[in-house]
Design an enzyme around this catalytic site. Structure first.
Site, mmCIF file in Angstrom:
data_model
loop_
_atom_site.group_PDB
_atom_site.id
_atom_site.type_symbol
_atom_site.label_atom_id
_atom_site.label_comp_id
_atom_site.label_asym_id
_atom_site.label_seq_id
_atom_site.Cartn_x
_atom_site.Cartn_y
_atom_site.Cartn_z
ATOM 1 C CB ALA A 173 -0.434 -0.503 1.153
ATOM 2 C CG ASP A 174 -0.463 4.175 -2.116
ATOM 3 O OD1 ASP A 174 -1.426 5.147 -2.014
ATOM 4 O OD2 ASP A 174 -0.033 5.313 -3.774
ATOM 5 C CB SER A 175 1.123 7.262 2.402
ATOM 6 O OG SER A 175 0.687 8.110 1.114
#
Lengths: 246, 78
Positions: free
Chosen positions: B35-37
């Site tokens: 996941a990214d932020s």
């Protein structure tokens, strides 16, 4: 091309000349429009003129709570949420920097810059979920060139560009674009008040040889709001008749 | 597995498009599940909607793993 059927737009400052033209243009492309501003009478007149798919919500964009209410009301009105946010509202409190009061700085920053951030934040959730959104800020040529007597206004309009570029990078892969339109000299009540000599002087700086119209600005906004502009993000479109080529 | 745990894992699988087998309690959204932020912000939004809870920003910052999410939701829906 550039149809906006089924999309909903929130236009702030819709009681002003440019906001009015933007709302009309988006509406003409098929969008449902929520008109926000401070002058309810002017907003109601515009809504009446547009007929179906037009709604009025008054708000004080200098106030956080009023902005939160505006975002919520607009999303409730536009059943599927707001797809297109036009941060157009702006105020001036001109004066030489050396004589500028903190209140003059803050008032301009709050309405011109912070309200755009607050509204974008409030409406981003829905845009993220739908994987589609458009945030369009109406900046100004003076945000790029500066203007004596407008340190606060120019700073707020330049700030909008940095804000928009950052937001654009954060949400680009969610189908959301964020862009800026920067008008030059636009024909308004203010420029109408100038005398012949002042008018001449103004026009000498514009290669196109005429003032811009609110419709010139609205056309760029329609383009950026459209599906066709999906690959344009973090951009500033200068609409100034060649007055400054940036 | 509790109902909450099952629903949390289902949301994670759907949102991040990862293999169900990878979504174990100890999995970190960012380090293990890719996941990214912004994905983590979206996950928190999805949890809020699914479970009808409000996850304040300071709590959301501490939800780093699948287990963190399950625990927070189980605590707040008690």
């Amino acid at each position: 091309m550039f149809r906006l059927d089924g999309k909903s737009a929130l236009v702030t400052g819709a009681s002003g000349g440019i906001g009015n033209a933007i709302a009309k243009a988006l509406h003409a492309q098929g969008a449902e429009v929520v008109l926000s501003g401070t002058r309810e009478e002017a907003l109601q007149a515009l809504a009446g003129e547009l007929g179906a798919r037009a709604h009025v919500v008054t708000a004080n964009l200098g106030d956080a709570e009023s902005i939160a209410t505006l975002a919520k009301t607009a999303e409730d009105i536009a059943d599927g949420g707001i797809d297109i946010l036009i941060n157009n509202a702006g105020v001036t409190r001109d004066g030489l920097m050396m004589r500028m009061k903190d209140e003059d700085w803050e008032a301009v920053m709050n309405v011109n810059l912070m309200s755009g951030f607050r509204l974008s934040r409030a409406l981003m959730r829905g845009m993220m979920k739908r994987r589609w959104g458009r945030v369009i800020g109406i900046s100004s040529i003076v945000g790029a060139t500066g203007n004596p007597g407008q340190a606060n206004y120019a700073a707020s309009k330049a700030g909008m560009v940095g804000f928009t570029k950052s937001l654009a990078q954060e949400v680009a892969n969610r189908g959301i674009t964020a862009n800026v339109v920067a008008p030059g000299f636009i024909k308004t009540a203010m420029t109408d008040a100038l005398d012949e000599a002042q008018h001449e002087k103004l026009l000498a700086a514009v290669p196109a040889g005429r003032l811009g119209t609110p419709e010139d600005i609205a056309a760029s906004v329609v383009y950026l709001a459209s599906e066709e502009a999906a690959y344009v993000t973090g951009a500033t479109i200068h609409v100034n008749g060649g007055m400054a080529m940036l | 597995m509790s109902d909450v745990a099952a629903s949390v894992k289902k949301i994670v699988v759907e949102h991040l498009g990862v293999d169900e087998a990878k979504v174990v309690d100890s999995a970190s959204f960012i380090d293990d599940l890719g996941a990214d932020s912004l994905d983590t912000v979206e996950l928190v939004m999805a949890f809020e909607e699914e479970f009808g809870v409000e996850i304040p920003d300071d709590a959301a910052e501490k939800i780093l793993t699948v287990k963190d999410a399950i625990s927070f939701i189980e605590e707040s829906s008690k």
